[in-house]
Design an enzyme around this catalytic site. Sequence first.
Site, mmCIF file in Angstrom:
data_model
loop_
_atom_site.group_PDB
_atom_site.id
_atom_site.type_symbol
_atom_site.label_atom_id
_atom_site.label_comp_id
_atom_site.label_asym_id
_atom_site.label_seq_id
_atom_site.Cartn_x
_atom_site.Cartn_y
_atom_site.Cartn_z
ATOM 1 C CB ALA A 25 -0.785 0.175 1.174
ATOM 2 C CB THR A 29 0.105 6.119 0.660
ATOM 3 O OG1 THR A 29 1.410 5.989 0.592
ATOM 4 C CG2 THR A 29 -0.815 5.289 1.446
ATOM 5 C CB ILE A 104 -6.777 -4.200 -5.060
ATOM 6 C CG1 ILE A 104 -7.168 -3.019 -4.026
ATOM 7 C CG2 ILE A 104 -6.637 -5.312 -4.266
ATOM 8 C CD1 ILE A 104 -8.399 -3.089 -3.397
ATOM 9 C CG ASP A 105 -3.191 0.500 -6.739
ATOM 10 O OD1 ASP A 105 -2.555 0.052 -7.619
ATOM 11 O OD2 ASP A 105 -2.808 1.100 -5.641
ATOM 12 C CG HIS A 122 -4.128 -8.922 -1.444
ATOM 13 N ND1 HIS A 122 -3.645 -7.901 -0.226
ATOM 14 C CD2 HIS A 122 -3.740 -9.909 -0.821
ATOM 15 C CE1 HIS A 122 -2.926 -8.438 0.484
ATOM 16 N NE2 HIS A 122 -2.888 -9.748 0.078
ATOM 17 C CB CYS A 155 -23.451 -12.900 -13.991
ATOM 18 S SG CYS A 155 -22.654 -13.582 -15.613
ATOM 19 C CB CYS A 157 -24.487 -17.108 -15.704
ATOM 20 S SG CYS A 157 -23.588 -16.838 -13.943
ATOM 21 C CB SER A 195 5.049 -4.152 1.605
ATOM 22 O OG SER A 195 4.263 -5.180 2.424
ATOM 23 C CG ASN A 220 7.736 0.178 4.495
ATOM 24 O OD1 ASN A 220 6.700 0.546 3.839
ATOM 25 N ND2 ASN A 220 7.443 0.119 5.828
HETATM 26 ZN ZN LIG Z 1 -21.943 -15.352 -14.596
#
Ligand SMILES: [Zn+2]
Length: 271
Positions: A25, A29, A104-105, A122, A155, A157, A195, A220
């Site tokens: 992260a 930042t 996750i960005d 992640h 979705c 489905c 990290s 860090n």
């Molecule tokens: Zn689906």
Amino acid sequence: MIIDDIATIAARIRLGGKNVAFTGAGISTESGIPDYRSQGGIWDKFRPVYFDEFMSSRVAREEYWRRWTALYTGIEAAAPNPAHRALADLYRNGYLDAVITQNIDGLHQASGLPEERVVELHGNTRRIRCMHCRTILPIQEVQQRLADGDPAPECNCGGYLKPDTISFGQAMPAAEVEKAVRLSRTCDLFLAVGSTLLVQPAAHMPYFAKDNGAFMAIVNLSETPCDALFDVRIRDKAGQVLPRIVDALASLQAIPVSSPTGMDKKPDPES
Ligand SMILES: [Zn+2]
């Protein structure tokens, strides 16, 4: 002394071999993305929605999507900062094999690293996946549906759609973890950035690299439980340190790489 440390890291990167960066992260930042797992982060204000709740309760799904919408506004607007760009520079110049990230960005890809060189432990919140048929949907389509008043999109489905990130209580992505372990076990240089190396499986990676005899460097702001493993520790902002490593590498170009003693030579800032 930070200048010596930067020169040491640059010299080791220049030796070649397999160089791997590991980011958390702290690298994002500086792009304005809060470390939402840290103290004062979003999970201090809200109890997280666990994966089981997401899968079993419509109320939980609606709550999850409400929070995602708020969080994603910031991520969508964020741009790679000098630290992301420095890693992309290293890759372009053949000095970096891959980036393993806890983020996750998607900012490593946005900075120019190819998708296949980024191992996302992640997941990535810029992807939306069906939890049943595993299809990935265009994010704009899902955002439109949320904006049109569908509070928990599904979705075609019938499966539940979910941002493609690892939620609390959700299993880690096996293939990505395997890739990260393989990279760490075989690398010659391991550069941890932003990290605290607290969360598993991230916390294991430096040990794998160390076991392989890799040169270990960390940038860090705070101490980490793995600090003793590292040959060089820099407590400073990644956005300030990483571009200086790239600059130091450029200054080293004139020195023959064959001589390991060349590592001790520092580029003359006057020249
Ligand atoms: Zn689906």
